[in-house]
Each structure stands twice: as structure tokens, then as C-alpha cells.
Design a protein around this motif. Structure first.
Motif, PDB file in Angstrom:
ATOM      1  N   ALA A   1      49.423-108.553 -78.036  1.00 43.13           N
ATOM      2  CA  ALA A   1      50.244-109.693 -78.444  1.00 43.13           C
ATOM      3  C   ALA A   1      51.693-109.551 -77.992  1.00 43.13           C
ATOM      4  O   ALA A   1      52.416-110.556 -77.892  1.00 43.13           O
ATOM      5  N   GLU A   2      52.129-108.331 -77.702  1.00 49.13           N
ATOM      6  CA  GLU A   2      53.515-108.114 -77.288  1.00 49.13           C
ATOM      7  C   GLU A   2      53.721-108.255 -75.786  1.00 49.13           C
ATOM      8  O   GLU A   2      54.854-108.140 -75.309  1.00 49.13           O
ATOM      9  N   PHE A   3      52.669-108.495 -75.020  1.00 51.44           N
ATOM     10  CA  PHE A   3      52.830-108.654 -73.580  1.00 51.44           C
ATOM     11  C   PHE A   3      53.727-109.836 -73.202  1.00 51.44           C
ATOM     12  O   PHE A   3      54.606-109.690 -72.341  1.00 51.44           O
ATOM     13  N   PRO A   4      53.550-111.043 -73.793  1.00 53.14           N
ATOM     14  CA  PRO A   4      54.475-112.148 -73.449  1.00 53.14           C
ATOM     15  C   PRO A   4      55.925-111.820 -73.798  1.00 53.14           C
ATOM     16  O   PRO A   4      56.843-112.155 -73.034  1.00 53.14           O
ATOM     17  N   MET A   5      56.118-111.138 -74.929  1.00 61.91           N
ATOM     18  CA  MET A   5      57.476-110.769 -75.340  1.00 61.91           C
ATOM     19  C   MET A   5      58.097-109.777 -74.359  1.00 61.91           C
ATOM     20  O   MET A   5      59.240-109.938 -73.915  1.00 61.91           O
ATOM     21  N   ARG A   6      57.329-108.757 -74.000  1.00 60.81           N
ATOM     22  CA  ARG A   6      57.885-107.692 -73.153  1.00 60.81           C
ATOM     23  C   ARG A   6      58.031-108.132 -71.694  1.00 60.81           C
ATOM     24  O   ARG A   6      59.031-107.837 -71.040  1.00 60.81           O
ATOM     25  N   LEU A   7      57.055-108.855 -71.162  1.00 62.55           N
ATOM     26  CA  LEU A   7      57.048-109.177 -69.740  1.00 62.55           C
ATOM     27  C   LEU A   7      57.842-110.437 -69.401  1.00 62.55           C
ATOM     28  O   LEU A   7      58.308-110.586 -68.267  1.00 62.55           O
ATOM     29  N   VAL A   8      57.994-111.345 -70.366  1.00 64.16           N
ATOM     30  CA  VAL A   8      58.605-112.647 -70.061  1.00 64.16           C
ATOM     31  C   VAL A   8      59.933-112.824 -70.778  1.00 64.16           C
ATOM     32  O   VAL A   8      60.955-113.129 -70.172  1.00 64.16           O
ATOM     33  N   LEU A   9      59.939-112.625 -72.089  1.00 69.87           N
ATOM     34  CA  LEU A   9      61.086-113.042 -72.891  1.00 69.87           C
ATOM     35  C   LEU A   9      62.177-111.986 -72.976  1.00 69.87           C
ATOM     36  O   LEU A   9      63.344-112.328 -73.190  1.00 69.87           O
ATOM     37  N   ASN A  10      61.843-110.722 -72.826  1.00 67.72           N
ATOM     38  CA  ASN A  10      62.827-109.664 -73.057  1.00 67.72           C
ATOM     39  C   ASN A  10      64.025-109.747 -72.111  1.00 67.72           C
ATOM     40  O   ASN A  10      65.159-109.464 -72.488  1.00 67.72           O
ATOM     41  N   GLU A  11      63.786-110.133 -70.877  1.00 62.93           N
ATOM     42  CA  GLU A  11      64.878-110.183 -69.904  1.00 62.93           C
ATOM     43  C   GLU A  11      65.827-111.350 -70.138  1.00 62.93           C
ATOM     44  O   GLU A  11      66.901-111.410 -69.524  1.00 62.93           O
ATOM     45  N   HIS A  12      65.461-112.276 -71.008  1.00 62.87           N
ATOM     46  CA  HIS A  12      66.329-113.415 -71.323  1.00 62.87           C
ATOM     47  C   HIS A  12      67.112-113.212 -72.617  1.00 62.87           C
ATOM     48  O   HIS A  12      67.855-114.104 -73.023  1.00 62.87           O
ATOM     49  N   LEU A  13      66.938-112.069 -73.299  1.00 69.46           N
ATOM     50  CA  LEU A  13      67.591-111.847 -74.589  1.00 69.46           C
ATOM     51  C   LEU A  13      68.973-111.213 -74.411  1.00 69.46           C
ATOM     52  O   LEU A  13      69.200-110.406 -73.506  1.00 69.46           O
ATOM     53  N   HIS A  14      69.878-111.564 -75.330  1.00 70.44           N
ATOM     54  CA  HIS A  14      71.216-110.970 -75.353  1.00 70.44           C
ATOM     55  C   HIS A  14      71.145-109.508 -75.784  1.00 70.44           C
ATOM     56  O   HIS A  14      70.164-109.061 -76.395  1.00 70.44           O
ATOM     57  N   GLU A  15      72.203-108.784 -75.515  1.00 65.91           N
ATOM     58  CA  GLU A  15      72.316-107.406 -75.972  1.00 65.91           C
ATOM     59  C   GLU A  15      72.574-107.370 -77.482  1.00 65.91           C
ATOM     60  O   GLU A  15      72.922-108.379 -78.099  1.00 65.91           O
ATOM     61  N   ASN A  16      72.412-106.182 -78.058  1.00 68.91           N
ATOM     62  CA  ASN A  16      72.509-106.043 -79.510  1.00 68.91           C
ATOM     63  C   ASN A  16      73.881-106.434 -80.050  1.00 68.91           C
ATOM     64  O   ASN A  16      73.992-106.987 -81.148  1.00 68.91           O
ATOM     65  N   GLU A  17      74.946-106.152 -79.288  1.00 73.13           N
ATOM     66  CA  GLU A  17      76.291-106.448 -79.782  1.00 73.13           C
ATOM     67  C   GLU A  17      76.473-107.934 -80.048  1.00 73.13           C
ATOM     68  O   GLU A  17      77.206-108.325 -80.974  1.00 73.13           O
ATOM     69  N   HIS A  18      75.833-108.774 -79.264  1.00 75.41           N
ATOM     70  CA  HIS A  18      75.942-110.218 -79.467  1.00 75.41           C
ATOM     71  C   HIS A  18      74.996-110.696 -80.565  1.00 75.41           C
ATOM     72  O   HIS A  18      75.394-111.456 -81.462  1.00 75.41           O
ATOM     73  N   VAL A  19      73.744-110.226 -80.522  1.00 74.69           N
ATOM     74  CA  VAL A  19      72.737-110.720 -81.478  1.00 74.69           C
ATOM     75  C   VAL A  19      73.063-110.268 -82.895  1.00 74.69           C
ATOM     76  O   VAL A  19      72.916-111.029 -83.859  1.00 74.69           O
TER      77      VAL A  19
END
Length: 610
Positions: free
Chosen positions: A236-254
Motif C-alpha cells: 500500500a505504500e508503493f504509491p506514496m513512496r514512488l509517486v508522492l514523496n518527491e512532491h512533499l515539502h521538507e520537515n521544516e516547512h510541514v
């Protein structure tokens, strides 16, 4: 001369032999030998060997059914959880909502969608047994997987009238799907026992299985199912890891406005930034991901349809339905009179609490709050792998007492809950990755022991009652659905209050389970509702018996035999008290009724042909 010529003609005619005469005589001579050779026993045919090969193929078919059901359920939930996670993260981002959907109100749609998934299963106890008995176990699994595929397809066009109805449909299908899976795995264990011991008299006459006969197969098959199913958290984590992770902000912003994590929190990560995406994923990329998930959802449907065999024989399916729809509706409620189910209800509730707490409460309020959104997939993958690997520990029940699984899992979770209750930390602390992964692994150990322990225990307690399995697993997963609904309602309360509820439920569950085992050791008989006899409205060779079209008379329960004996004694007593004339008339009437009964007609047909 003429006479002499006539005599020669007659003599020649008498001596005339047809061209194939000798061959016909040879054929006539060999007819008896060929017939005996054809109808007699074949020297090369070994009946026992052929029978052994036949049942070996049957056993391999049962193993194929277990693996197919496990893989199908794993694929369905991999697709469902992966898509739901990606959808909720995208819809949470304010930029995504405003740019792509403007005034559509995705945030409100998500709330309604989650409500449909979590609230609808509350009424599952009313219709689940009816659906399973009307459609059959295999077809119920196939239909439920189709509803999950429908949910995936609605994400191509995200609107209120597509997402919310499909979410409600999933809520309707959750309890029937899981009740069918539990019933199916246990039935496969019963079938495997029958195919292994096909020479036994009680198997050939289709009697009730001896107590404890198929327990080892139930333990093995339930372990195999959960070893495979828990891998759904990983995939279930494949879409998150392969697709969405590269579009997420770094921890300092989130995590800029998040102050505290862990036990001091209230709600779900208060202060989390409303913009978590650096840039929006391309629409075509999202369509490709949804198409791949849709393909896997259809693949799961094909697995259930093609590779999963039937759980019951056709005549058994007919008997399960013919007890009456009113009885099917009432029997789940009547089974709650059984003290074993009543005392296991706290464990059913905790089973729903703990898994949802792992993927929402712990993963978000501890994991994401300390490590950031980019590491969410790592915690879930470690948790899923831990659940899958440690599910094999339930095989220890083949040698150890059955309480080991439940008590061992409860002990692990009690320790972890006490640790989580006192553990709070500041946000954005990547150095806590190691302790959080250790807790994920240990929580997965407890989940594996809990899930396999409860399902195996139900199969062991009701292994000989194949007509009750759908009611038993319906009650189990209905209580789980109620627990999931409670978790949905408490999302805004403080973390320590959530952990306290989990801890109290687990302690009550352990105490109730101890009471149940104590009563069973004291040989206290449970109060089981009577399953009505099948009432067939059709006529034909399948329905010539009075009671059950698929079971022999010897398979009837001891209570039914006792009732028949009492009825016979009462009739004999009445005949003795009556006068001779009345007795003759009574005997004639009884004889006429017996002669007109279906069993007598069947016996007459058999005598006619023999």
C-alpha cells in the motif's frame, strides 16, 4: 442327365462356404472372451491408487484456494489503503484543492467519505449473514472485491456523487467481506481434513467431525492467510513512496507550527502546515497511478472468481439457505447468548482498536510529528513486514496451548501502551527514528499474535459447527467495525485518553478471556441456538429426505436423535393405552403416513432398482 445335374447343383450349394465364413466363426468363438475381458476387472487399474491420486488433487486444490483467497484479499487492501492514503494527502493540501477543484469542497467530501466508510458497517450485523447465505461465500468475496474496485474507479472523476456513494458501498461490504474470508479459510481446513481422512467412516457418511480433528489445519491455514494479508501494508505504500514523496515539502516547512508530539498531543497533529506539496503532481501521472491500481483491483476480482473454489457443496449451499430468511436474520443475535462469544467481545473490540491506532494514532502523532511526512511510508512498511513475519508464530499453537497467542500479544501491547502514555517529544526530531521503528516492529508483533490468535480461536471453538461459521465470523467483524467507528469518533480527544481506552479495553479482554477458558475447563456447556432443519419446497431426487438433503441420518445431532426417541416412546405409550380397535386404526394411519413419507418413497425406489 438332368437328374444328375440337379443333384450336383444341390451338392455344390450345400458345400458353398461364404468368403468370410471362417472369420465369422472365429469372431463368434472369441465374443465371450472379449466381453469378459472388457467387463471384468482390469489388471492395470488400481482402484486404491486412483482414489489416492484423486484426493491428492483435492488437497492441492484446497491449498490453492487458501493461497488465492489470501493473495486476493492482500491485493484488494493494498489497492484500497494505498489509494486512500494518497487521496487524503492530496486533498489535505490547500493548493491542490484551490488549483484543481476550486469551490468543489474536497475537504467536506473527504469527511463525508470517511463517515460513509466508518459509520455504515454498524448495521452490518443485520444483512451480512443474509448476503453470505444468498450469494454464497465465494461470490460474496468476489462481489465485495468488485465494490473496492468501484471505489478505485470513482477517483477518475472526484465529485461528491462519485466518492461518497462508493465510500458508503465499501462500508456496506466491509463486514460481509471479512466474515466471508474467515468462514472460507476455516471451511478449507475442514475440507482438507476430509480429503486427508477420506477412508474414515465418519467422513464417508458425512457425519459431524470429531472434536479437535481439524484444529491443526485451522492453525496452519489462518497463519498462511495472515502472513500473506499483512503484506498489504507494505504494498500500500508503493504509491506514496514512488509517486508522492518527491512532491512533499521538507520537515521544516510541514512541521513549522507543530510544537509537541506524542502523549501531550490532542487531535491529529495540530499545527500541521496546510500546504504539504512543493508542486502539484501532473494529472496524467495520477491517472496512470489510478489505472495501475484499477488493474490490480480487477486482478483480485479474477483471482476470487477463477482460482477460489466453492466453500460448500451445492446441496449444502441449498440447505444453508432453506432454513428461512427470518431465521438467518435472527441467528446472529441468538448466538450472542453463547458465553464464549460474549466473553470474547472485548478482544474483538480491541482487535479493531489496535490496528487502526497503529496506522493513524501512532504513525501520525508519533511518527509523522517527529520524522516528517516523508518517513510515514517507512513506519508503515516496517509495521506491515513485522505483522507478516510474526504471524508465523501462531504455528507454535500446534505444540503450545491456545492462550499463548492472545496473552502474548496482549502482554506486548500493554508494555508498549504504558511506554507511549508517558513518552512525549518535541517535533521534527529525526534522531528518534530508531526507537520509533522498534516500537513499530513490536506493535506489529502484538498485532500478528492478536489477529491470528482471535481468528484461530474462533475456528477451533466452532470447527465442528460448519453451519454456524458465517454467524460467528459476522459477530467478530461486526464488533471490530464498531471499534473502528469509535476510533473515527475520538480523533479529536487527547492522546493519553486514547491510550487509556486501549489499555482498559485490553485488560478487560484478558480478564474475560481467562473467565472463558476457566468455564471451558470446567466443562460448562455453552448455550447454542438451534439451527432449524432445511425446509425444501422443491421435489426431486435431492429433496427426498425429510431433514437434510446433503446429510445422512447418522449425521443428525444427538438432540435430534433424543427428540426422535422421545417421540417414538410417546407414540408407543399412546398405543398401549388405547384399545385394540383404536390401536389398529392408529397403526394403520401411522403406517399410511410412513408409506407416504419421502423416505419411504425413496426406499421403495431403491428396492425397485435393486
Amino acid at each position: 442327365m438332368e437328374a444328375t445335374g440337379g443333384e450336383e447343383l444341390v451338392r455344390d450349394a450345400a458345400e458353398f462356404v461364404p468368403p468370410n465364413g471362417n472369420a465369422n466363426e472365429m469372431l463368434n468363438v472369441g465374443d465371450d472372451d472379449q466381453m469378459e475381458e472388457f467387463l471384468g476387472p482390469q489388471a492395470e487399474y488400481n482402484e486404491e491408487e486412483e482414489e489416492r491420486k484423486y484426493y491428492r488433487r483435492k488437497r492441492l486444490g484446497v491449498i490453492k484456494n487458501v493461497l488465492a483467497a489470501s493473495v486476493g484479499a492482500m491485493i484488494v487492501y493494498s489497492v484500497y489503503m494505498g489509494l486512500l492514503q494518497m487521496q487524503l494527502i492530496l486533498h489535505y493540501d490547500m493548493t491542490y484543492r484551490e488549483v484543481k477543484y476550486s469551490n468543489l469542497g474536497l475537504e467536506d467530501i473527504d469527511r463525508k467519505m470517511l463517515m460513509g466508510i466508518n459509520v455504515t458497517p454498524i448495521i452490518g450485523l443485520l444483512y451480512t449473514p443474509i448476503l453470505i447465505r444468498f450469494l454464497g461465500t465465494k461470490w460474496m468475496m468476489f462481489l465485495a472485491s468488485g465494490i473496492y474496485a468501484l471505489f478505485v474507479s470513482t477517483n477518475y472523476w472526484e465529485r461528491y456523487y462519485t466518492l461518497v456513494p462508493s465510500a458508503v458501498a465499501i462500508g456496506v461490504a466491509i463486514v460481509p467481506f471479512w466474515a466471508s474470508l474467515g468462514n472460507y479459510i476455516t471451511r478449507m481446513a475442514q475440507q482438507y481434513y476430509e480429503y486427508v481422512n477420506y477412508k474414515e467412516e465418519h467422513v464417508q457418511e458425512q457425519k459431524k467431525l470429531p472434536k479437535g480433528a481439524c484444529h491443526s489445519y485451522i492453525i496452519v491455514f489462518q497463519s498462511i492467510f495472515y502472513i500473506i494479508f499483512h503484506l498489504s501494508f507494505v504494498f500500500a505504500e508503493f504509491p506514496m513512496r514512488l509517486v508522492l514523496n518527491e512532491h512533499l515539502h521538507e520537515n521544516e516547512h510541514v512541521l513549522y507550527n507543530v510544537k509537541y508530539c506524542g502523549a501531550n498531543m490532542s487531535g491529529v497533529i495540530p499545527g500541521l502546515n496546510s500546504t504539504v506539496l512543493i508542486n502539484l503532481p501532473r494529472s496524467m501521472l495520477l491517472i496512470v497511478v489510478e489505472s495501475v491500481l484499477m488493474g490490480f483491483a480487477f486482478f483480485a476480482m479474477i483471482i476470487f472468481l477463477v482460482l477460489c473454489g466453492a466453500a460448500y457443496r451445492p446441496t449444502e449451499e441449498i440447505d444453508l439457505r432453506s432454513i428461512g430468511w427470518g431465521n438467518i436474520f435472527q441467528l446472529p443475535f441468538k448466538h450472542l447468548r453463547d458465553y464464549r462469544l460474549r466473553l470474547l467481545c472485548p478482544f474483538f473490540i480491541y482487535s479493531g482498536f489496535e490496528m487502526l491506532f497503529a496506522v493513524t494514532g501512532f504513525s501520525l502523532c508519533y511518527g509523522v510529528c517527529a520524522l516528517g511526512l516523508k518517513n510515514l511510508w517507512l513506519l508503515i512498511v516496517v509495521y506491515g513486514l513485522s505483522c507478516s513475519i510474526f504471524s508465523s508464530l501462531s504455528l507454535c499453537l500446534l505444540r503450545l496451548p491456545r492462550w499463548v497467542c492472545l496473552v502474548g500479544g496482549a502482554f506486548v501491547h500493554i508494555v508498549l501502551l504504558l511506554v507511549l502514555m508517558v513518552w512525549s517529544m518535541p517535533s521534527n526530531k529525526p534522531e528518534y527514528l530508531g526507537p520509533l521503528l522498534v516500537i513499530s516492529i513490536l506493535w506489529g508483533l502484538g498485532t500478528a499474535l492478536n489477529k491470528t490468535g482471535v481468528s484461530t480461536l474462533l475456528g477451533v471453538l466452532y470447527a465442528e459447527e460448519k453451519e454456524r461459521l458465517d454467524f460467528i465470523y459476522t459477530i467478530y467483524h461486526w464488533w471490530q467495525a464498531l471499534a473502528i467507528f469509535v476510533v473515527y469518533l475520538w480523533s479529536g480527544i487527547p492522546m493519553r485518553a486514547k491510550i487509556s481506552v486501549l489499555l482498559a479495553t485490553l485488560l478487560v479482554a484478558c480478564y474475560c478471556y481467562w473467565l472463558m477458558e476457566r468455564r471451558l475447563a470446567s466443562d460448562v456447556r455453552p448455550r447454542l441456538p438451534r439451527i432449524p432443519r432445511p425446509r425444501h419446497k422443491f421435489k426431486g431426487y435431492r429433496y427426498l429426505e425429510e431433514d437434510n438433503s446433503d446429510e445422512s441420518d447418522s449425521e443428525r445431532g444427538e438432540d435430534d436423535d433424543l427428540e426422535d426417541e422421545l417421540k417414538t416412546e410417546d407414540e408407543d405409550h399412546v398405543v398401549e393405552e388405547m384399545g385394540p380397535e383404536d390401536g389398529d386404526e392408529r397403526g394403520q394411519d401411522a403406517g399410511a403416513r410412513r408409506a407416504d413419507s419421502p423416505r419411504a418413497r425413496r426406499r421403495g425406489v431403491e428396492d425397485f432398482y435393486t
